[in-house]
Design an enzyme around this catalytic site. Sequence first.
Site, PDB file in Angstrom:
ATOM      1  CD  GLU A 210      33.042 -19.433 -10.680  1.00  0.00           C
ATOM      2  OE1 GLU A 210      33.656 -19.171 -11.726  1.00  0.00           O
ATOM      3  OE2 GLU A 210      32.824 -20.592 -10.290  1.00  0.00           O
ATOM      4  CE  LYS A 344      36.588 -26.987 -10.331  1.00  0.00           C
ATOM      5  NZ  LYS A 344      35.199 -27.337 -10.708  1.00  0.00           N
ATOM      6  CG  HIS A 372      37.679 -20.346  -8.505  1.00  0.00           C
ATOM      7  ND1 HIS A 372      36.970 -19.177  -8.532  1.00  0.00           N
ATOM      8  CD2 HIS A 372      37.397 -20.947  -9.700  1.00  0.00           C
ATOM      9  CE1 HIS A 372      36.305 -19.068  -9.665  1.00  0.00           C
ATOM     10  NE2 HIS A 372      36.548 -20.134 -10.392  1.00  0.00           N
TER      11      HIS A 372
END
Length: 434
Positions: A210, A344, A372
Site C-alpha cells: 500500500e 469496503k 481501499h
Amino acid sequence: MPITKIHARQIYDSRGNPTVEVDLFTEKGVFRAAVPSGASTGVHEALELRDGDKAVHLGKGVLKAVSNINEKIAPALIAKGFDVTAQKDIDDFMMALDGSENKGNLGANAILGVSLAVAKAGAVHKGLPLYKYIAELAGTGKVVLPVPAFNVINGGSHAGNKLAMQEFMILPVGASSFAEAMRMGSEVYHHLKAEIKKRYGLDATAVGDEGGFAPNIQDNKEGLDLLNTAIDKAGYTGKISIGMDVAASEFFKDGKYDLDFKNPASDSSKWLSGEQLTELYQSFIKEYPVVSIEDAFDQDDWDNWGKFHGATSIQLVGDDLTVTNPKRIQTAIDKKSCNCLLLKVNQIGSVTESIEAAKLSRANGWGVMVSHRSGETEDTFIADLVVGLATGQIKTGAPCRSERLAKYNQLLRIEEELGADAVYAGHNFRNPQV
C-alpha cells in the site's frame, strides 16, 4: 436510459493478480469500473469468485466471474430494460439472479463490477458529478471532504518484516483543507523515509503493498515512535494524529494473540491474552496520539471487543469484525463492540448495500471510514463515494504508488470543483455532520 451492452474482461491489480473490469455502454458512452481485492480477508466477506486452477495464475484467475458477467448478468440485465439510474433495482436484480447469501454463485467481484459501472453511468445520465449522484442515492445532506488516513508503515500480512500489526497511519486532522492534508501527509512521508534510512539503512525504505515503508522492526511501539519522530520533524506535532489497523485476526491462535506470528518457531508462552493485548493498546493511547484502532481483536472475539469498547473513548473500527455486512454490523451494534465501520465495497459486493451499511452505521452513532483494498486498480470510485456519503474519513494507502494516489488526486479535484462549498472534516472526522 437503458443499458445497451455490458462487457467484462480480466485485468491485473496492483499486486499482479487478476481482477475484474467492466465496460457498460449506454447512448451516452462507455462507463468503466474495476474491482479491488484484499490480502487479509474476513471469513464473513462476500465471495470473491476465483477460478481455482493452480496451473493458471496460481488459482487466482477471474475468468469464471468475467464469464458470469458476459453470459449471465449482461443478457439478463439488458433484457429487463432497466433505466441506468435505477441503482437499487439493478443491484437487487443481480442479487436475486445470484440467489445465494454471499454472492457465491455469480461472484461478488462480478456483481460489484457491474454495480460500480452502473453508478458511474447513472451519474452522467443525471448530469451530476459521481460524488453528488452518490449523495443523491444515499440521501446525504452536505458533502464533506475526508481526513485521509495514510498507511505509512506496513506490517502484518502486507509486508515481509517481523511487525505483527498491519498498518500504522497518520491522520492530518489539523489541516484546514484536503489539499493541506495531502501536503502534510506527503511531507511526513518523506521525513519518515529519511528517519528509516538513518536508523535501518537504505534497503529498509522499500515499500509494501500500500506504499508504506516496511522496515524490519518487530516492536510495534518502535513503529509508533518512528511516526512521532517524522511528524515532529515535519513540524506537525499536535496537527497529525495516529491510527492503526492491527488486523488481529491474522495472528489469533488458540484463543491468544501471537505478536511474533511470522516466526514459525514462535514461543507460545509469550502469546498475549485479550486482556494483555488491551493493556498494550491502552499504553499506545497513553504514550502516542493514537485516535483510531482497527480490528483490535479477532473477528469472532466479541468478548474482548466489547470490553475494550467500554474502556476507551477512541475510535474502534470494525473491518474483519463487520465486513461491511448489515447483519454483522447489527450484531456489533447490539453487542457494543466498536464504534466505526470500515466500508469496503467489495466486502459486501454492491453500491446499494454499501450505502445501506453506511446509513445503518451512522444511524446508530458510529463513524464510517471508507477503504481501499491492498490489491487495487486505477479506479477512483471510492474517492467519490467517501465525499458523497460524507463519512469524513478514508484510507487508501500511503501518498505513494499510483493506484493509491489515483484516489487522493481525485479528492483534490473534487475539492477544487466544490470551491467555496468544500468542507474538510478535520477534527470532526468521526462525525463530520455535527
